[in-house]
Scaffold this motif. Sequence first.
Motif, PDB file in Angstrom:
ATOM      1  N   ILE A  24       0.871  -1.165   0.000  1.00  0.00           N
ATOM      2  CA  ILE A  24       0.000   0.000   0.000  1.00  0.00           C
ATOM      3  C   ILE A  24       0.914   1.223   0.000  1.00  0.00           C
ATOM      4  N   PRO A  25       0.883   2.013  -1.070  1.00  0.00           N
ATOM      5  CA  PRO A  25       1.818   3.152  -1.158  1.00  0.00           C
ATOM      6  C   PRO A  25       1.574   4.184  -0.053  1.00  0.00           C
ATOM      7  N   ASN A  26       2.667   4.785   0.389  1.00  0.00           N
ATOM      8  CA  ASN A  26       2.574   5.819   1.431  1.00  0.00           C
ATOM      9  C   ASN A  26       1.679   6.972   1.000  1.00  0.00           C
ATOM     10  N   TRP A  27       1.775   7.386  -0.267  1.00  0.00           N
ATOM     11  CA  TRP A  27       0.985   8.534  -0.726  1.00  0.00           C
ATOM     12  C   TRP A  27      -0.507   8.255  -0.606  1.00  0.00           C
ATOM     13  N   LEU A  28      -0.906   6.994  -0.804  1.00  0.00           N
ATOM     14  CA  LEU A  28      -2.326   6.659  -0.711  1.00  0.00           C
ATOM     15  C   LEU A  28      -2.794   6.690   0.742  1.00  0.00           C
ATOM     16  N   SER A  29      -1.972   6.171   1.637  1.00  0.00           N
ATOM     17  CA  SER A  29      -2.316   6.245   3.066  1.00  0.00           C
ATOM     18  C   SER A  29      -2.395   7.693   3.529  1.00  0.00           C
ATOM     19  N   LEU A  30      -1.458   8.526   3.072  1.00  0.00           N
ATOM     20  CA  LEU A  30      -1.493   9.947   3.450  1.00  0.00           C
ATOM     21  C   LEU A  30      -2.717  10.653   2.883  1.00  0.00           C
ATOM     22  N   LEU A  31      -3.073  10.328   1.651  1.00  0.00           N
ATOM     23  CA  LEU A  31      -4.269  10.912   1.046  1.00  0.00           C
ATOM     24  C   LEU A  31      -5.509  10.558   1.859  1.00  0.00           C
ATOM     25  N   ILE A  32      -5.625   9.295   2.246  1.00  0.00           N
ATOM     26  CA  ILE A  32      -6.770   8.846   3.042  1.00  0.00           C
ATOM     27  C   ILE A  32      -6.775   9.545   4.399  1.00  0.00           C
ATOM     28  N   LEU A  33      -5.617   9.658   5.024  1.00  0.00           N
ATOM     29  CA  LEU A  33      -5.527  10.330   6.327  1.00  0.00           C
ATOM     30  C   LEU A  33      -5.938  11.797   6.222  1.00  0.00           C
ATOM     31  N   PHE A  34      -5.346  12.537   5.277  1.00  0.00           N
ATOM     32  CA  PHE A  34      -5.658  13.962   5.166  1.00  0.00           C
ATOM     33  C   PHE A  34      -7.112  14.196   4.780  1.00  0.00           C
ATOM     34  N   ALA A  35      -7.656  13.366   3.916  1.00  0.00           N
ATOM     35  CA  ALA A  35      -9.075  13.487   3.567  1.00  0.00           C
ATOM     36  C   ALA A  35      -9.935  13.256   4.804  1.00  0.00           C
ATOM     37  N   GLY A  36      -9.548  12.295   5.625  1.00  0.00           N
ATOM     38  CA  GLY A  36     -10.292  12.017   6.855  1.00  0.00           C
ATOM     39  C   GLY A  36     -10.218  13.155   7.851  1.00  0.00           C
ATOM     40  N   TYR A  80      -4.593   1.415   8.505  1.00  0.00           N
ATOM     41  CA  TYR A  80      -5.515   1.476   9.639  1.00  0.00           C
ATOM     42  C   TYR A  80      -5.438   2.845  10.317  1.00  0.00           C
ATOM     43  N   ALA A  81      -4.232   3.353  10.490  1.00  0.00           N
ATOM     44  CA  ALA A  81      -4.076   4.674  11.104  1.00  0.00           C
ATOM     45  C   ALA A  81      -4.717   5.755  10.238  1.00  0.00           C
ATOM     46  N   ALA A  82      -4.573   5.626   8.915  1.00  0.00           N
ATOM     47  CA  ALA A  82      -5.181   6.600   8.007  1.00  0.00           C
ATOM     48  C   ALA A  82      -6.701   6.566   8.127  1.00  0.00           C
ATOM     49  N   VAL A  83      -7.266   5.379   8.185  1.00  0.00           N
ATOM     50  CA  VAL A  83      -8.722   5.248   8.327  1.00  0.00           C
ATOM     51  C   VAL A  83      -9.163   5.776   9.693  1.00  0.00           C
ATOM     52  N   ALA A  84      -8.347   5.583  10.713  1.00  0.00           N
ATOM     53  CA  ALA A  84      -8.684   6.083  12.051  1.00  0.00           C
ATOM     54  C   ALA A  84      -8.844   7.598  12.045  1.00  0.00           C
ATOM     55  N   GLY A  85      -8.173   8.286  11.118  1.00  0.00           N
ATOM     56  CA  GLY A  85      -8.313   9.732  11.018  1.00  0.00           C
ATOM     57  C   GLY A  85      -9.707  10.190  10.617  1.00  0.00           C
ATOM     58  N   TRP A  86     -10.508   9.270  10.135  1.00  0.00           N
ATOM     59  CA  TRP A  86     -11.885   9.591   9.754  1.00  0.00           C
ATOM     60  C   TRP A  86     -12.847   9.520  10.944  1.00  0.00           C
ATOM     61  N   PHE A  87     -12.374   8.965  12.050  1.00  0.00           N
ATOM     62  CA  PHE A  87     -13.252   8.694  13.189  1.00  0.00           C
ATOM     63  C   PHE A  87     -12.686   9.324  14.458  1.00  0.00           C
ATOM     64  N   SER A  88     -13.564   9.834  15.281  1.00  0.00           N
ATOM     65  CA  SER A  88     -13.175  10.414  16.559  1.00  0.00           C
ATOM     66  C   SER A  88     -12.555   9.330  17.448  1.00  0.00           C
ATOM     67  N   LEU A  89     -11.778   9.771  18.391  1.00  0.00           N
ATOM     68  CA  LEU A  89     -11.178   8.848  19.358  1.00  0.00           C
ATOM     69  C   LEU A  89     -12.255   8.024  20.065  1.00  0.00           C
ATOM     70  N   PHE A  90     -13.416   8.625  20.265  1.00  0.00           N
ATOM     71  CA  PHE A  90     -14.504   7.932  20.949  1.00  0.00           C
ATOM     72  C   PHE A  90     -15.098   6.804  20.106  1.00  0.00           C
ATOM     73  N   ASP A  91     -14.851   6.810  18.806  1.00  0.00           N
ATOM     74  CA  ASP A  91     -15.317   5.740  17.919  1.00  0.00           C
ATOM     75  C   ASP A  91     -14.233   4.703  17.654  1.00  0.00           C
ATOM     76  N   GLY A  92     -13.116   4.817  18.364  1.00  0.00           N
ATOM     77  CA  GLY A  92     -11.983   3.922  18.127  1.00  0.00           C
ATOM     78  C   GLY A  92     -12.302   2.458  18.348  1.00  0.00           C
ATOM     79  N   LEU A  93     -12.983   2.138  19.429  1.00  0.00           N
ATOM     80  CA  LEU A  93     -13.302   0.741  19.710  1.00  0.00           C
ATOM     81  C   LEU A  93     -14.251   0.182  18.655  1.00  0.00           C
ATOM     82  N   ARG A  94     -15.211   0.990  18.238  1.00  0.00           N
ATOM     83  CA  ARG A  94     -16.155   0.550  17.204  1.00  0.00           C
ATOM     84  C   ARG A  94     -15.425   0.266  15.880  1.00  0.00           C
ATOM     85  N   LEU A  95     -14.490   1.129  15.512  1.00  0.00           N
ATOM     86  CA  LEU A  95     -13.713   0.907  14.293  1.00  0.00           C
ATOM     87  C   LEU A  95     -12.872  -0.359  14.425  1.00  0.00           C
TER      88      LEU A  95
END
Length: 115
Positions: A24-36, A80-95
């Motif tokens: 999984i390229p770094n640029w794609l993970s960064l794109l997902i993180l920043f979009a989130g 996973y960390a990039a996707v976590a950027g889309w969700f609040s810390l309070f939704d961490g367990l659910r994710l």
Amino acid sequence: MIGYGLLGLLLIPASWLDWRERRIPNWLSLLILFAGLIFSFASGGIGTLGLSAAHATIALLGGMALFALRVVGAGDAKLYAAVAGWFSLFDGLRLFVSVALAGLVLLVIWFVIRR
């Protein structure tokens, strides 16, 4: 809802590349993180952005620890960390539970196919 649809669209190339190339390229993970993070800010302001950034940071640290133990790959940890950027810390367990259950379903399908 539109934001999570965008997340789904962004995960398609990540899934495809992971399946085809085991990478999984770094640029794609960064794109997902920043979009989130942009989505988090747009949907809840600076407070939600902070909680989402904290979630992504904790997820990355946990993923790095699992990578060091050779439990997961580096790309999986970063994604996973990039996707976590889309969700609040309070939704961490659910994710976490959602991802774990999805992985279990894929594992069962893989075992059935291999049989």
